[in-house]
Write an enzyme that holds these catalytic residues in place. Sequence first.
Site, mmCIF file in Angstrom:
data_model
loop_
_atom_site.group_PDB
_atom_site.id
_atom_site.type_symbol
_atom_site.label_atom_id
_atom_site.label_comp_id
_atom_site.label_asym_id
_atom_site.label_seq_id
_atom_site.Cartn_x
_atom_site.Cartn_y
_atom_site.Cartn_z
ATOM 1 N N LYS B 88 0.860 -1.185 0.000
ATOM 2 C CA LYS B 88 0.000 0.000 0.000
ATOM 3 C C LYS B 88 0.896 1.236 0.000
ATOM 4 C CE LYS B 88 -3.919 1.742 2.816
ATOM 5 N NZ LYS B 88 -4.800 1.420 3.961
ATOM 6 N N SER B 163 -9.880 1.338 3.089
ATOM 7 C CA SER B 163 -9.012 2.203 2.307
ATOM 8 C C SER B 163 -7.970 1.462 1.464
ATOM 9 C CB SER B 163 -8.273 3.162 3.242
ATOM 10 O OG SER B 163 -7.391 2.456 4.096
ATOM 11 N N SER B 187 -10.044 -1.288 7.103
ATOM 12 C CA SER B 187 -9.426 -0.988 5.801
ATOM 13 C C SER B 187 -8.682 -2.139 5.152
ATOM 14 C CB SER B 187 -8.478 0.206 5.929
ATOM 15 O OG SER B 187 -9.211 1.397 5.988
#
Lengths: 101, 536
Positions: B88, B163, B187
């Site tokens: 990420k 997310s 997330s």
Amino acid sequence: MANLSRADVEHVAHLARLGLSEEELARLEGQLNHILDQYAVLATLDTEHIPPTAQTIELANILREDVVQPSLSVEAALSNAPERSGDHFVVPAILGGEGGA
Amino acid sequence: MANLTRLHAHEMSRLLRAGEVTSRALTEAHLDAAERQNRALNAWLVIDRTNALVMADAADARIAEGRRAGAAALAALHPLCGVPVALKDLVSIEGGQATAGSKILKGYIAPFDSTVTARLREAGAVILGKTNMDEFAMGSSTEHSAYGPTSNPWALDRVPGGSSGGSAAAVAAYHTPLSIGTDTGGSIRQPASLCGIVGLKPTYGRVSRYGIVAFASSLDQIGPFARDVRDAALLLHAVSGRDERDATSAPMPVPAELLSLPAGDDEAAAYLKGRRIALPKEYFVEGMEPGVAARVREALAAMQAAGATVEEVSLPHTHYGLATYYIIAPAECSSNLARYDGVKYGYFDRSSGEYIADYLRTRGGGFGPEVKRRIMLGTYALSAGYYDAYYLKAQKVRTLIKQDFDAVWAAGFDAICAPTSPTVAFPMGARIEDPVAMYLSDACTLPVNMAGLPGVSIPAGLSDGLPAGLQIIGAPWSELSMLRLARAYEAITARAAWRDLEPAELKLTDDPTTPSPIERKERLRSAPAPGSGPRA
């Protein structure tokens, strides 16, 4: 519970150092009040004798010997600086301007 | 050899050691797929072919050296040696970008590795690149990225969740077998659920957060995405453990058994015999789609049939979770994000030449709408006169939420099972103008963060043709038994028809005329699909 005025929103934006447009301030006034209304449910709980939880694992203070260890070099630390002078970050002057208090 | 991108990490590991495939070949196959399909998915912000191939060649050399030195040397290599992984874009890699999905970190180059990155290097994993995300990990749809939304490979007009939506979509699309995400209120688990893969949020303190862009420090954890439970366990093993550079990482041993979850379905399924599973009645929240609830109940029935007992329990303060979370997380974010001042790194605007005015412009211009909203909420909740009513109150309710879970463990349950997300993937744009509707996406996941517990979402079939997730929640530090239970569920459903399905619209992403997610979003905005309006 929630009744944030436009002036309140502007005050909070200033505390948070966020420059917001007229349009953003207007939209946030509605959205923040709507979100704060959801918080009202918490007032129905009696928590007078409940201790607060700040973290969930029971770690006590983490101590180590106070000895110098390798860390980020000055060059690396400054590598993303928008502006530098020698081995220093250049910061805006904060004395003499408005809001310096 | 069959399509290399369809292999699981544990299969790659075996083939690499047997000399039947090279890390270079695996890495090239995944890079090719990611480069070809990213225009239509926007799962990746960086696909780093050059560095990935350097890492792949280094892994091949380590494996060759291990093979020369004998079986013991080969066995000493981590199973992820030579296996591709994605990060990420809030995980620092020395010399690489870490935008956290924000304009304010555009152009920032990390001068050091995060501990997660360093541990992956040590294991010999191959880092393919950086994935898209909601700005500063605030969001449940990846639509709050400053670099455009990501599409869900199951339905390109729909969100992948968030997310960590880019990390989830990249694994679901077979661009990588593994990726790293972060989970502050769901997330990792929610996008795993929406993309039909496995996503695990470890116990608070399990994985070092050194070098990860912070959102809410009493809640943030780092964890793996994978396409099966065994692979998730391998990646968790590689990145876990105490780190002197993160005082909140706990000195807990990392179980070696994470590397040897049962391969055979019969052996894996046997774990269910005699397990006690709690089903919290409050998690079947209002607005839950009937198909999602049905998949979760079917999963529990299957586990019961395999020898587990399932008992309904009450977690009575669940109802207060959303409000509590949306005080604590914004309060912590307003404090963490105070560091973005345009002096040391990142976006800056010095157009006025006056200190306060430039400060306001830098932050006002650098942050996106959701981040500003949360900074405002948090600043308000912490401001003079409101601290007791909001922040302190929320911390007290957090105690009650944690005590609900403590009572379940004290009653001798092995795990709690619940839905991960109340809905399947929703259309782009459907919740973007209604923050409260967006926040409801995490109603079933965020209590787990507030109690610091580990949780994993695993695929439980489809509802209306889209993936639904089963969430398994464990007691603190129980990742191993939680994953054994997840592996057992995987084993008893190994022959279900939906297990063989690939994401329905993945093939479309090979077509160069397929619209990009930004084009889709524009089109949906001008002509919303029926039923895609904000939910009440």
